[in-house]
Enzyme design. Structure first.
Site, short mmCIF file in Angstrom:
data_model
loop_
_atom_site.label_atom_id
_atom_site.label_comp_id
_atom_site.label_asym_id
_atom_site.label_seq_id
_atom_site.Cartn_x
_atom_site.Cartn_y
_atom_site.Cartn_z
N SER A 307 1.61 1.14 -10.86
CA SER A 307 1.46 0.27 -9.71
C SER A 307 2.22 -1.05 -9.86
O SER A 307 3.44 -1.07 -9.81
CB SER A 307 -0.03 0.03 -9.47
OG SER A 307 -0.26 -0.45 -8.17
N LYS A 332 2.72 5.41 -9.09
CA LYS A 332 1.79 5.05 -8.03
C LYS A 332 2.49 4.10 -7.07
O LYS A 332 2.70 2.94 -7.38
CB LYS A 332 0.54 4.38 -8.58
CG LYS A 332 -0.45 4.04 -7.48
CD LYS A 332 -1.60 3.21 -7.97
CE LYS A 332 -2.45 2.79 -6.80
NZ LYS A 332 -1.74 1.84 -5.91
N GLN A 336 -3.19 -1.03 -1.70
CA GLN A 336 -4.55 -1.00 -1.17
C GLN A 336 -4.97 -2.41 -0.74
O GLN A 336 -4.45 -3.41 -1.25
CB GLN A 336 -5.56 -0.52 -2.24
CG GLN A 336 -5.51 0.96 -2.53
CD GLN A 336 -4.25 1.38 -3.24
OE1 GLN A 336 -3.80 0.72 -4.17
NE2 GLN A 336 -3.66 2.48 -2.81
#
Length: 488
Positions: A307, A332, A336
């Site tokens: 991420s 990833k 979010q």
């Protein structure tokens, strides 16, 4: 690098509940089509079909309450309904957290948490490790990215939600979590005993290596990480640093704004750091306001770099001429955001709202970023632990024997083979190890010998001279420093 952290155990499992750090938006960040809902859980413009769906849920809850043979906890029904809604998305990074777990998640983002030190997500009904936190008890015990966690202290995770599994993993500081693990490439179920503890708040560790090569390790991107990184970078530069190695191995990610702020130290003004694409395919490009650096930079990654770590690696590789060293990253590529105020009771809904892409427009989701210089760690870095409830001797065969042989070989004792067959050469090597450790030289792999093997191996893994990836990164930077064209 671990010396400042002591042996802090953290159940990153707090943050784990929503796939831990992953990549989170906080504050005022928003993207087209992804703003907060306006009135409670449901927006004002809910269509007829949605209203019918809501009515159906309410009807089902009422039927259960009125007819179920035993008493019903309405809050559990509500939580279960929301959990089911999030699971139906098929996205391991979108999840629902009750008030207690939501509080733990908030603490994690702030940089403090308790647990075993492994970020997890729910994938295909399995609790899967995204990454063990670097230096954590989970990492030291041998937990690896992509491991499937099956149970803790005999309690199976089968059929549980991620939050329920996380709740079982958590526990008071100092207590033991016996976790059973399924690992790709291993035929046997593995078991790790991990002692729960607190984790230090520090996320940035820096040092200067020979030749004026600075090294900064980032364990996650929490709210205080950017400021700490700025301080440590300035300190290294004051010491005359000529090149920099940034280590984001086993870093599960964190807050988007934080990684952008950190990338601006290295990405020249006007160059892209990251692109974000919303559900309507609209892209927003973040460009640097920084000035960049003239010294060479390397970033060390592995399959636990996820991420926000991947955003930093991609930005520096594509926009700051940095070299990536080590292994391909986790992969990833989503963003979010968390809705807590809208929930009204301290619970939290974490929802994937966008994709992120590298400066060149590459979506790395489920692929990761490949290193410029591929470097693997020694095989014994990922060896499975030995089952200490069994005893092994000459002419036996098994996975535990294979692990012992790999450990012996890594420690400099020649077992003759590493295929799991307990040969005479393996027996001889084991006797030599037992003698050196002042154990009875029986040549039998018993509990005490297995514990001594694992302890000796952990000590060796912690020795920086055996860190192939770090050593290669430092070597690459030293060569660039001495190269006639080292300046950017």
């Amino acid at each position: 690098m671990y010396k400042k952290r002591t042996v802090a155990l953290l159940v990153v499992v707090a943050m784990v509940a929503s796939c831990l750090l992953t990549l989170t938006l906080t504050g005022q960040w928003s993207f087209a089509g992804s703003g907060p809902l306006r009135s409670g859980i449901f927006a004002d413009n809910v269509g007829t079909g949605s209203k019918e769906g809501i009515k159906k849920i309410e009807t089902a809850m009422q039927l259960v309450k009125n007819n179920y043979v035993e008493g019903v906890d309405q809050q559990k029904l509500v939580d279960g309904a929301i959990d089911g809604m999030m699971n139906a998305l098929g996205d391991p990074f979108s999840s629902y957290m009750g008030p207690e777990t939501a509080q733990q998640f908030s603490e994690q983002i702030e940089g403090s948490f308790t647990g075993i030190g492994a970020e997890v997500s729910m994938e295909n009904g399995n609790v899967v490790v995204v990454s063990p936190i670097k230096g954590s008890p989970a990492e030291r015990a041998g937990i690896k990215p992509k491991d499937i966690l099956l149970s803790v202290n005999g309690e199976s995770f089968e059929g549980l939600s991620l939050n329920e599994a996380v709740a079982k993993i958590r526990g008071p500081k100092g207590t033991k979590a016996k976790i059973k693990v399924k690992r790709a490439g291993s035929t046997n179920t593995l078991e790790y005993t991990i002692v729960r503890d607190d984790i230090a708040l520090e996320t940035v560790y820096a040092r200067m290596e020979e030749g004026k090569v600075g090294v900064i390790e980032i364990t996650e991107f929490s709210m205080n990480t950017a400021e700490r990184f700025k301080q440590e970078l300035a300190n290294l530069e004051k010491q005359g640093m000529k090149g920099l190695v940034i280590d984001v191995r086993n870093n599960p990610g964190g807050v988007l704004q934080i990684v952008i702020e950190m990338a601006e130290h290295f990405v020249p003004k006007g160059k892209s750091i990251v692109q974000v694409e919303d559900k309507n395919k609209q892209r927003e490009k973040t460009v640097s306001k920084g000035v960049g650096k003239t010294y060479p930079i390397a970033v060390i990654t592995n399959k636990g770099s996820a991420s926000a770590s991947e955003i930093l690696a991609g930005a520096l590789q594509e926009s700051a001429d940095a070299k990536l060293i080590g292994e391909a990253t986790y992969g990833k590529g989503t963003v979010q955001t968390s809705f807590s105020r809208e929930m009204g009771d301290g619970s939290l809904l974490k929802v994937t709202i966008a994709k992120w892409l590298t400066p060149n427009g590459e979506w790395i989701h489920k692929k990761g970023i490949e290193p410029d210089v591929a470097v693997s760690q020694p095989g014994y870095f990922s060896v499975a632990p030995i089952n200490k409830e069994k005893t092994y001797k000459y002419d036996m065969l098994g996975e535990d024997i294979k692990s012992a042989q790999t450990m012996l070989q890594g420690l400099g004792y020649d077992p003759g083979r590493t295929d799991g067959y307990f040969s005479k050469a393996t027996e001889t090597a084991l006797k030599k190890f037992q003698t050196d450790k002042k154990l009875q030289a029986t040549g039998v792999l018993d509990e005490k010998t297995a514990e001594a093997l694992e302890a000796a191996l952990i000590e060796q893994i912690r020795d920086p001279k055996h860190d192939n990836q770090m050593n290669r990164a430092i070597e690459v930077i030293r060569k660039e420093i001495t190269s006639p064209v080292s300046n950017k």
